[in-house]
Enzyme design. Structure first.
Site, short mmCIF file in Angstrom:
data_model
loop_
_atom_site.label_atom_id
_atom_site.label_comp_id
_atom_site.label_asym_id
_atom_site.label_seq_id
_atom_site.Cartn_x
_atom_site.Cartn_y
_atom_site.Cartn_z
N ARG A 71 4.40 4.48 -0.17
CA ARG A 71 5.12 5.37 -1.08
C ARG A 71 5.84 6.41 -0.23
NH1 ARG A 71 -0.20 4.88 -3.18
NH2 ARG A 71 -0.30 3.83 -5.21
N LYS A 98 -2.81 8.09 -3.40
CA LYS A 98 -3.01 8.89 -4.59
C LYS A 98 -4.48 9.29 -4.72
CE LYS A 98 0.76 7.24 -7.54
NZ LYS A 98 1.08 6.60 -8.84
N HIS A 153 11.28 3.53 -3.02
CA HIS A 153 10.30 2.68 -3.69
C HIS A 153 10.74 1.22 -3.70
CE1 HIS A 153 6.45 3.49 -5.48
NE2 HIS A 153 6.67 2.64 -6.44
N ARG A 212 9.13 -0.38 -0.81
CA ARG A 212 7.73 -0.72 -1.12
C ARG A 212 7.66 -1.99 -1.98
NH1 ARG A 212 2.42 1.43 -1.97
NH2 ARG A 212 1.69 1.39 -4.13
N HIS A 226 -3.35 -0.02 -4.82
CA HIS A 226 -3.44 -0.07 -6.27
C HIS A 226 -4.90 -0.11 -6.70
CE1 HIS A 226 0.83 -1.95 -6.85
NE2 HIS A 226 0.86 -0.63 -6.72
N TYR A 253 4.33 -8.02 -9.37
CA TYR A 253 5.11 -8.65 -8.31
C TYR A 253 5.07 -10.18 -8.38
CZ TYR A 253 5.33 -3.96 -6.44
OH TYR A 253 5.55 -2.63 -6.30
#
Length: 312
Positions: free
Chosen positions: A154, A178, A251, A254, A277, A286
């Protein structure tokens, strides 16, 4: 009359302690729930126990139509708002002794997930090779984009990399994602060479203008930590210089990382771990990208790919 604001503050405290959401999530919850509490006050409702299904139904109708928010809500915004109220009510049931739950029967709108934009391998390579590696700024910019592509970062993660996070000999990064979740991400040898070039030829020149070394890997020409906005501009400019017919944003790099890995046979759970994730469902988008691309290839190249044109 119950102190609605106190209950909201306590709910957000619990949310923070449980670390079930990011700061952005907490801010969104505060906005959505505050709007709902304001509605209860306007309706002269003094207690959570007095809120019935009819109240929730009327609120939802007014919210979706734009009577409350000022504009009609999208499915995604409406679902997020309803989810916030549901979470708040579960807190009221568990922690504040509220017995009713008029929200639980309501369901959010179905949200259509858009497939992420990505660059082909050829587009990615052409963009990365637009930089002049005899220039310190170009060395840094190429290194930033190469590192993002090599590790699927990110933009905020890239901006936050510290020198101590880089293991050049072992060729991996320690990434703080995150909710302060750390993950280890390997990178390929070309990326290692570029990071080494940047550390030897570019960063020392920039840091000479800074009084002390803050430890952040990527810096601007004044030696200060690079900002996510600057990385965004670097990506946009590289796309233009490569003559790409798409608007490149960080992004997208990514997305390209994940798509190219899956295209070349990587296991979905490995990609999930590399991207950081929490849920596999987030990574599965994806797989839809690769399926969508394959369907388009078949539609355009197969003899029966255009049944209407062939009169079938």
């Amino acid at each position: 009359m119950e102190d609605f604001e106190y209950s909201l503050d306590r709910f957000l405290e619990v949310l923070s302690l449980e670390k079930t959401g990011s700061r952005d999530t907490e801010d969104a919850y505060r906005r959505d729930i505050s709007r709902f509490l304001d509605y209860l006050k306007e309706e002269k409702i003094r207690s959570f126990e007095d809120v019935g299904r009819d109240t929730i139904s009327e609120y939802i109708t007014d919210l979706r139509s734009g009577n409350i928010s000022g504009s009609e809500l999208s499915n995604a915004s409406f679902s997020r708002a309803l989810s916030a109220i549901k979470s708040f009510w579960r807190y009221l049931n568990l922690h504040e002794g509220v017995e009713n739950n008029p929200v639980q029967i309501f369901k959010g709108a179905k949200v259509k997930r858009h497939l992420p934009d990505y660059l082909t391998f050829e587009q990615m390579e052409s963009m990365l090779h637009t930089f002049d590696l005899s220039k310190p700024a170009d060395i840094r910019d190429r290194c930033i984009l190469e590192t993002m592509y090599a590790c699927g970062l990110r933009v905020s993660e890239c901006a936050g990399i510290r020198k101590a996070d880089v293991r050049l000999k072992e060729e991996y990064l320690s990434v703080m994602g995150k909710e302060s979740k750390e993950r280890l991400v390997p990178f390929y040898h070309r990326c290692a060479q570029l990071i080494e070039l940047y550390l030897n030829k570019a960063r020392p020149l920039f840091m000479a203008k800074c009084e002390e070394d803050h430890g952040i890997l990527f810096v601007n020409q004044k030696g200060k930590p690079i900002t996510p906005r600057s990385i965004q501009l670097i990506a946009e400019k590289a796309g233009v210089n490569a003559g790409l017919a798409v608007h490149v944003h960080p992004h997208m790099i990514r997305h390209s990382f994940a798509t190219h890995l899956l295209d070349n046979g990587a296991d979905l759970r490995i990609v999930q771990e590399l991207l950081g994730h929490e849920n596999l469902s987030t990574t599965q988008i994806y797989t839809h990208v690769t399926q969508d691309r394959l369907q388009k290839v078949v539609a355009s190249a197969h003899p029966h790919g255009h049944p209407k044109e062939n009169g079938q």
